[in-house]
Scaffold this active site. Structure first.
Site, PDB file in Angstrom:
ATOM      1  N   SER B 131       0.843  -1.199   0.000  1.00  0.00           N
ATOM      2  CA  SER B 131       0.000   0.000   0.000  1.00  0.00           C
ATOM      3  C   SER B 131       0.884   1.258   0.000  1.00  0.00           C
ATOM      4  O   SER B 131       1.648   1.445  -0.948  1.00  0.00           O
ATOM      5  CB  SER B 131      -0.971  -0.057   1.184  1.00  0.00           C
ATOM      6  N   GLU B 149     -12.567   7.872 -11.227  1.00  0.00           N
ATOM      7  CA  GLU B 149     -12.856   9.208 -11.777  1.00  0.00           C
ATOM      8  C   GLU B 149     -12.158   9.344 -13.139  1.00  0.00           C
ATOM      9  O   GLU B 149     -11.084   8.798 -13.355  1.00  0.00           O
ATOM     10  CB  GLU B 149     -12.339  10.235 -10.754  1.00  0.00           C
ATOM     11  N   HIS B 173      -3.771  -0.669  -4.585  1.00  0.00           N
ATOM     12  CA  HIS B 173      -5.240  -0.864  -4.482  1.00  0.00           C
ATOM     13  C   HIS B 173      -5.865  -0.538  -5.846  1.00  0.00           C
ATOM     14  O   HIS B 173      -6.906   0.122  -5.923  1.00  0.00           O
ATOM     15  CB  HIS B 173      -5.850   0.052  -3.406  1.00  0.00           C
TER      16      HIS B 173
END
Lengths: 288, 288
Positions: B131, B149, B173
């Site tokens: 991460s 988006e 992710h």
């Protein structure tokens, strides 16, 4: 990129003198071979390539260069064109004009022209850039940020530059546009990276050994984040103000130098500095 | 940084399996020396170092590691402490937890602990990050951007990472948070830089030769901007949408590889791939 580099960089904070002494442009010409220089003007950064190209063709001509051409690369197809790569391949000096640094990287990044430029730089040419052309030299560049403003987290945008200079972030029009705030933001995010802010009509000349010298009428500002003991950058909310405790700051006028690897200022009176300046004198007394 | 590197990287897209097969964590342990591994957990990224450290101490213990410790470095003074540098110096594997990537770089950048980490990585240890720890591995990292988006100019913020991996920008992710838009923004700004998006419970293992292999349950997405023929990135106004024409895209599940220098996919059936996999098998069959 990477590997041993024999080339020089001249990174200019914008608005360099083109009418009077022309100290910086003369230094560039001398590094490129003086009257034998073969200079290519890269107008990729600007939306007005004709006008900007003509301006530099004129000034380099006035300064005695007989082999100057503009290389007009305004899109990625032109950065693949063999004729344009040839121009770079036969140059001894490449000059990037101002404009928008994102035009330089988004048009040239990963193209044969860029690869030719790297090869020539490693082999020993001089690459210069002014304003947007200066920002694009380093591996990380500031794309957008607030001028004359307290540093805040939400105000800085960075992008990958051409990477001719590593582990450095350059800012230009530095004192004139009040940009220390945005450079502090860049450095505090990763104090490994050295921040260099260059004023107008001022340049840093970087030799292959990684020693820079300041030339021109104003100053270069070095921000060394390594001694920093604290910053709140990772906890900042948008519009909160940055805290930085203990960063190193140097303001260097012409005649001063800086060793990028050792992060040491080189004073004008130092032995090594004079050896360095004597070397520079081979390129003509205009240089320092 | 720079110079010949003997170390391995395991860059994890977050949320790696810690209960069942633990494929990725086992691969990390095997690369670090199996039962002889000396593992250091770096919790710098997180604001909950106790909790996160304890979780990884537990899982590495369950997987048979007897030499595991957490290195709690939460500020720059602790990154100068000799005891913490010693921990890194005696490790065979360093694991960066998730949290905030800006904490990692703003706290470790330019400190003796970071220098020790680079030295050990060059000498041959394995460095893993999940991460935020994954984002910090490359020389350029995404700090903030819109998930799920359409890519727009005003939505991306980047900062300099640790730089263990060069000329790459990592996102994590990746599929789970719909991040291809923000990775396209990063790559279009300079197509020289390779974009790598890593899904949850998925990792890329990068060998010293610059060949990566995908491990874990999901996929890695590679965005190669070099073939790109056009982008409008430099002309975009805030909230206008990005155009990118002709970028290369690969989605690689486990068993596939990628040569970072040559920018070539390595297929499971290729001769070289099997040689590569046989090499990996030396570290245990869990790896691929």
């Amino acid at each position: 990129m990477g590997g041993k580099v024999a080339g020089n960089l001249v990174i200019i904070g914008g608005a360099e003198d083109k009418e009077n002494e022309c100290t910086i442009l003369k230094a560039f010409i001398n590094l490129a071979g003086g009257s034998d220089a073969r200079i290519v003007i890269m107008t990729t950064a600007t939306a007005l390539p004709e006008e900007t190209g003509a301006q530099y063709l004129d000034v380099f001509g006035r300064l005695g260069c007989s082999h100057v051409s503009a290389c007009r690369v305004q899109n990625r197809a032109e950065a693949h064109a063999p004729a344009n790569c040839e121009k770079i391949a036969h140059s001894t000096g490449v000059f990037f004009t101002g404009g928008d640094q994102l035009r330089i990287t988004s048009i040239l990044g990963g193209t044969p022209l860029e690869e030719t430029l790297f090869q020539k730089y490693r082999a020993g040419i001089v690459v210069a850039g002014t304003s947007a052309g200066a920002s694009a030299m380093s591996d990380l560049m500031i794309v957008e940020g607030q001028d004359d403003e307290t540093p805040k987290k939400c105000t800085l945008k960075m992008a990958p530059g051409l990477g001719l200079l590593r582990e450095v972030v350059i800012d230009q029009h530095f004192a004139q546009r009040g940009r220390i705030g945005r450079l502090m933001l860049a450095v505090s995010q990763n104090p490994y990276v050295l921040g260099i802010g260059i004023d107008e009509d001022t340049a840093i000349w970087i030799q292959p050994e990684g020693v820079l010298s300041v030339i021109g009428s104003q100053t270069a500002t070095i921000i060394d984040g390594r001694p920093m003991v604290h910053t709140n950058i990772s906890e900042l909310k948008p519009n909160q103000s940055l805290a930085v405790i203990g960063a190193g700051l140097h303001i260097l006028p012409r005649g001063y130098g800086y060793d990028l690897a050792g992060r040491n200022v080189i004073f004008p009176e130092e032995e090594g500095y004079f050896a360095h300046r004597r070397h520079a004198d081979n390129y003509g007394s205009q240089l320092l």
